[in-house]
Design an enzyme around this catalytic site. Structure first.
Site, PDB file in Angstrom:
ATOM      1  N   LYS A 188      40.957  48.814  55.343  1.00 14.69           N
ATOM      2  CA  LYS A 188      40.688  47.620  56.046  1.00 14.69           C
ATOM      3  C   LYS A 188      41.450  46.265  55.701  1.00 14.69           C
ATOM      4  O   LYS A 188      41.042  46.211  54.511  1.00 14.69           O
ATOM      5  CB  LYS A 188      39.180  47.333  56.025  1.00 14.69           C
ATOM      6  CG  LYS A 188      38.644  46.279  57.151  1.00 14.69           C
ATOM      7  CD  LYS A 188      37.391  45.750  56.777  1.00 14.69           C
ATOM      8  CE  LYS A 188      37.412  44.459  56.225  1.00 14.69           C
ATOM      9  NZ  LYS A 188      38.229  43.239  56.845  1.00 14.69           N
ATOM     10  N   GLU A 263      39.554  44.655  42.051  1.00 15.01           N
ATOM     11  CA  GLU A 263      40.241  43.759  41.615  1.00 15.01           C
ATOM     12  C   GLU A 263      39.861  42.183  42.133  1.00 15.01           C
ATOM     13  O   GLU A 263      40.027  42.115  43.346  1.00 15.01           O
ATOM     14  CB  GLU A 263      41.734  43.807  42.251  1.00 15.01           C
ATOM     15  CG  GLU A 263      42.391  45.219  41.677  1.00 15.01           C
ATOM     16  CD  GLU A 263      42.791  45.152  40.200  1.00 15.01           C
ATOM     17  OE1 GLU A 263      42.982  44.232  39.533  1.00 15.01           O
ATOM     18  OE2 GLU A 263      42.792  46.316  39.619  1.00 15.01           O
ATOM     19  N   CYS A 297      45.044  35.608  42.629  1.00 13.06           N
ATOM     20  CA  CYS A 297      44.442  35.700  41.639  1.00 13.06           C
ATOM     21  C   CYS A 297      44.890  35.347  40.331  1.00 13.06           C
ATOM     22  O   CYS A 297      44.014  35.168  39.184  1.00 13.06           O
ATOM     23  CB  CYS A 297      43.929  37.221  41.724  1.00 13.06           C
ATOM     24  SG  CYS A 297      45.445  38.317  41.790  1.00 13.06           S
ATOM     25  N   GLU A 395      37.168  29.508  40.581  1.00 13.29           N
ATOM     26  CA  GLU A 395      38.490  29.974  41.281  1.00 13.29           C
ATOM     27  C   GLU A 395      38.611  28.966  42.310  1.00 13.29           C
ATOM     28  O   GLU A 395      37.892  29.073  43.302  1.00 13.29           O
ATOM     29  CB  GLU A 395      38.499  31.275  41.668  1.00 13.29           C
ATOM     30  CG  GLU A 395      39.884  31.752  41.910  1.00 13.29           C
ATOM     31  CD  GLU A 395      39.778  33.034  42.643  1.00 13.29           C
ATOM     32  OE1 GLU A 395      38.707  33.624  43.198  1.00 13.29           O
ATOM     33  OE2 GLU A 395      40.663  34.067  42.358  1.00 13.29           O
TER      34      GLU A 395
HETATM   35  P1  NAD Z   1      37.283  38.357  50.206  1.00  9.92           P
HETATM   36  O1  NAD Z   1      36.204  38.836  49.052  1.00  9.92           O
HETATM   37  O2  NAD Z   1      36.455  37.373  51.146  1.00  9.92           O
HETATM   38  O3  NAD Z   1      37.621  39.592  51.220  1.00  9.92           O
HETATM   39  C1  NAD Z   1      38.073  40.717  50.841  1.00  9.92           C
HETATM   40  C2  NAD Z   1      38.163  41.450  51.976  1.00  9.92           C
HETATM   41  O4  NAD Z   1      36.645  41.964  51.710  1.00  9.92           O
HETATM   42  C3  NAD Z   1      38.548  41.226  53.339  1.00  9.92           C
HETATM   43  O5  NAD Z   1      39.092  42.315  53.779  1.00  9.92           O
HETATM   44  C4  NAD Z   1      37.251  41.221  53.822  1.00  9.92           C
HETATM   45  O6  NAD Z   1      37.151  41.311  55.545  1.00  9.92           O
HETATM   46  C5  NAD Z   1      36.304  42.155  53.226  1.00  9.92           C
HETATM   47  N1  NAD Z   1      34.707  41.939  53.105  1.00  9.92           N
HETATM   48  C6  NAD Z   1      34.297  40.666  53.372  1.00  9.92           C
HETATM   49  N2  NAD Z   1      33.107  40.760  53.289  1.00  9.92           N
HETATM   50  C7  NAD Z   1      32.642  42.189  53.038  1.00  9.92           C
HETATM   51  C8  NAD Z   1      31.367  43.004  52.797  1.00  9.92           C
HETATM   52  N3  NAD Z   1      30.243  42.324  53.089  1.00  9.92           N
HETATM   53  N4  NAD Z   1      31.725  44.480  52.568  1.00  9.92           N
HETATM   54  C9  NAD Z   1      32.977  44.739  52.613  1.00  9.92           C
HETATM   55  N5  NAD Z   1      34.099  43.988  52.854  1.00  9.92           N
HETATM   56  C10 NAD Z   1      33.944  42.902  52.883  1.00  9.92           C
HETATM   57  O7  NAD Z   1      38.229  37.764  49.795  1.00  9.92           O
HETATM   58  P2  NAD Z   1      39.531  36.945  50.349  1.00  9.92           P
HETATM   59  O8  NAD Z   1      39.127  35.587  50.577  1.00  9.92           O
HETATM   60  O9  NAD Z   1      40.107  37.602  51.440  1.00  9.92           O
HETATM   61  O10 NAD Z   1      40.544  36.932  49.102  1.00  9.92           O
HETATM   62  C11 NAD Z   1      40.708  36.127  48.146  1.00  9.92           C
HETATM   63  C12 NAD Z   1      40.055  36.514  46.955  1.00  9.92           C
HETATM   64  O11 NAD Z   1      40.536  37.831  46.433  1.00  9.92           O
HETATM   65  C13 NAD Z   1      40.227  35.630  45.411  1.00  9.92           C
HETATM   66  O12 NAD Z   1      38.782  35.649  44.860  1.00  9.92           O
HETATM   67  C14 NAD Z   1      41.139  36.500  44.764  1.00  9.92           C
HETATM   68  O13 NAD Z   1      41.237  36.056  43.387  1.00  9.92           O
HETATM   69  C15 NAD Z   1      40.963  37.895  45.010  1.00  9.92           C
HETATM   70  N6  NAD Z   1      42.034  38.540  44.774  1.00  9.92           N
HETATM   71  C16 NAD Z   1      42.210  39.328  43.735  1.00  9.92           C
HETATM   72  C17 NAD Z   1      43.496  40.119  43.270  1.00  9.92           C
HETATM   73  C18 NAD Z   1      43.403  40.958  41.873  1.00  9.92           C
HETATM   74  O14 NAD Z   1      44.062  41.717  41.891  1.00  9.92           O
HETATM   75  N7  NAD Z   1      42.468  40.603  41.048  1.00  9.92           N
HETATM   76  C19 NAD Z   1      44.519  39.894  44.034  1.00  9.92           C
HETATM   77  C20 NAD Z   1      44.558  39.218  45.220  1.00  9.92           C
HETATM   78  C21 NAD Z   1      43.161  38.683  45.499  1.00  9.92           C
END
Ligand code: NAD
Length: 509
Positions: A188, A263, A297, A395
């Site tokens: 997804k 992650e 991140c 963050e």
């Molecule tokens: P997010 O947590 O809002 O969403 C990530 C994914 O989870 C999306 O596909 C979203 O649709 C899905 N999601 C949302 N609610 C969910 C639920 N209840 N159950 C299952 N899936 C759900 O994050 P974002 O805003 O898309 O991305 C930014 C975040 O990602 C930042 O915190 C960033 O630090 C982190 N990030 C971490 C890394 C790493 O490698 N550590 C890399 C990139 C981004």
């Protein structure tokens, strides 16, 4: 420096209608599609199917069937590896299309995304190589009567959930390794940036992945993602995203004790000592803070500077920040693109306002930018930040740099470790002892020494503390998608439990 958005660049672009991939078939979904507005140009560029709970369940059933009955887990590693290599070639062949999609859907600079696609090709090839090196262990040292073999078996059905900030790169840090191990998957992508992942689905079909092995369900987290993290037929969840949703994922997965790889977020420090190569550090500080508009991140969003150099360094970083080109992601000279959504821009501005009212000073930027269309944020430096401020602990996920200071090495390490995150860190000094002392004491999954945010497919990546669980990339990345099974084999006549013991035996409960 700003690069005005060219309004004509997308004026002839027809919004692309995507379908999702379930059990080898492309489907439109029953509900109205999700429309993606380009964060730089304000026009609809893509439409993705709004996947439902039922769509997610059907995709999981297809992946389960493909794992339990299909050819994929039973193929030789050589056959799987050949398909992954073909996929890498096809990604390279469609690199420009993929880069364009990530640029317009995520607002990322086109030159930067081209690098990300090239990096992905390397990762797919690396995973293909690891596929053939996956092996277990044997123990021929357990006595004449026993031979022990430890098998590595594909863990099963894996749910892969990805964020919007590196849409193509991040799916590439998970999917090829899961496939290399012989797993089947439901993917997804973020509802904001699903395009390149759906093109990847076409690529994988062309490369020869059998039906049901890779399913891609688009849609929102609470509908599609929630099923993917809780369904009993899923064996493992590999999630990249925010720490909040990561915790929810873990708690959903706990109900059926799935393996979880997370992650998550970061608030990464770059610590600079007075003996550092300050020219190199200042360049890396600017890069670390503004790369991907700080929506990263790994962003080096906290500078921890020795007091004796702080004021000079901040002046020089502010000077260099003026030269950073912010604006149209489709202009090849742009270094910092658009902010993902208007709501996110508001959140970033809120952090800056909050820091100012707590006593921080804006040394550069601090405001949103009007570039004719879309939403943009000026590269921003906040000084006089103290470790207790929200901007120093949370963050921000925007181009905002917080400057803190230290006097002793112990204080620098203490400040670096004082927050809940532990993804990465940088240390800058020409002194080997200083670099190693800090490098060994900072609680983070990656520590760069005299550089920042370099990466390689061979090097594991992941977080300490609330930045995550598990590691991606590196030579153990495929093993993460396996279970171990012990084959304990008896050779010759077995000693009877009922008969008087002639020799002692270890019982196992
Ligand atoms: P997010 O947590 O809002 O969403 C990530 C994914 O989870 C999306 O596909 C979203 O649709 C899905 N999601 C949302 N609610 C969910 C639920 N209840 N159950 C299952 N899936 C759900 O994050 P974002 O805003 O898309 O991305 C930014 C975040 O990602 C930042 O915190 C960033 O630090 C982190 N990030 C971490 C890394 C790493 O490698 N550590 C890399 C990139 C981004």
């Amino acid at each position: 420096m700003t690069v005005l958005v060219n309004p004509t660049a997308l004026s002839n672009h027809k919004a692309r209608d995507f379908r999702m991939l379930i059990d080898g078939k492309w489907e439109a979904g029953a509900a109205d599609p999700i429309e993606r507005v380009a964060p730089s140009h304000g026009v609809v560029v893509s439409r993705f199917p709004t996947g439902s709970k039922t769509d997610a369940e059907r995709a999981i059933a297809a992946a389960r069937k493909a794992f339990d009955l299909g050819p994929w887990p039973r193929m030789t590693a050589s056959e799987r590896s050949a398909i992954l290599l073909k996929a890498a070639d096809l990604i390279a062949a469609r690199a420009e299309e993929l880069a364009f999609l990530d640029a317009i859907e995520a607002g990322k600079p086109i030159t930067q995304v081209r690098g990300e696609i090239a990096g992905s090709v390397d990762i797919w090839r690396y995973a293909a190589a690891l596929a053939r090196d996956l092996h277990g262990e044997s123990y021929n040292t357990l006595g004449d009567g026993t031979l022990g073999v430890v098998l590595r078996e594909a863990i099963g059905v894996v749910s892969i959930i990805t964020p919007w900030n590196f849409p193509f790169l991040i799916v590439g840090q998970k999917l090829p390794f899961a496939l290399a191990a012989g797993c089947t998957t439901v993917v997804k992508p973020s509802e904001l940036t699903s395009g390149s992942t759906l093109v990847l689905g076409e690529i994988l079909q062309e490369a020869g992945i059998p039906e049901g092995v890779v399913n891609i369900v688009t849609g929102r987290g609470p509908e599609v993602g929630a099923v993917m993290t809780s369904h009993p037929d899923v064996d493992m969840v590999s999630f990249t995203g925010s720490t909040g949703v990561g915790k929810l994922t873990m708690s959903n997965a706990a109900q059926t004790l799935k393996k979880v790889s997370l992650e998550l977020g970061g608030k990464n420090p770059q610590i600079a000592f007075p003996d550092a190569d300050l020219d190199a550090f200042i360049d890396a500080a600017v890069f670390g803070a503004y790369f991907n508009a700080g929506e990263c991140c790994n962003a080096g969003s906290r500078l921890i500077l020795h007091k004796s150099i702080a004021s000079d360094v901040v002046k020089r970083i502010a000077e260099l920040s003026k030269a950073v080109k912010v604006g149209d992601p489709l202009d090849p000279s742009t270094q910092v693109g658009a902010i993902i959504t208007p709501q996110h821009l508001e959140k970033i501005s809120g952090y800056v306002a909050g820091a100012r009212s707590s006593g921080a000073r804006v040394a550069h930027g601090g405001e949103t930018l009007d570039l004719g269309m879309g939403q943009f944020m000026a590269p921003t430096i906040l000084e006089a930040v103290t470790p207790d401020m929200a901007v120093a602990r949370e963050e921000v996920f925007g181009p905002v740099l917080s400057v803190l200071t230290f006097e002793t090495t112990a204080e620098a390490i203490g400040t670096a470790n004082s927050i809940d995150y532990g993804l990465s860190a940088g240390v800058w000094s020409r002194d080997f002892d200083t670099c190693l002392t800090v490098g060994r004491s900072v609680r983070a999954g990656t520590v760069w020494m005299n550089t920042f945010m370099d990466g390689a497919s061979e090097l594991p990546f992941g977080g300490y503390k609330q930045s995550g669980l598990g590691r991606e990339l590196g030579r153990h990345a495929v093993e993460d998608y396996t279970e171990t099974k012990t084959l304990n084999m008896h050779i010759g006549k077995r000693t009877s439990w009922w008969m008087p013991q002639t020799e002692s035996r270890l019982g196992r409960s």
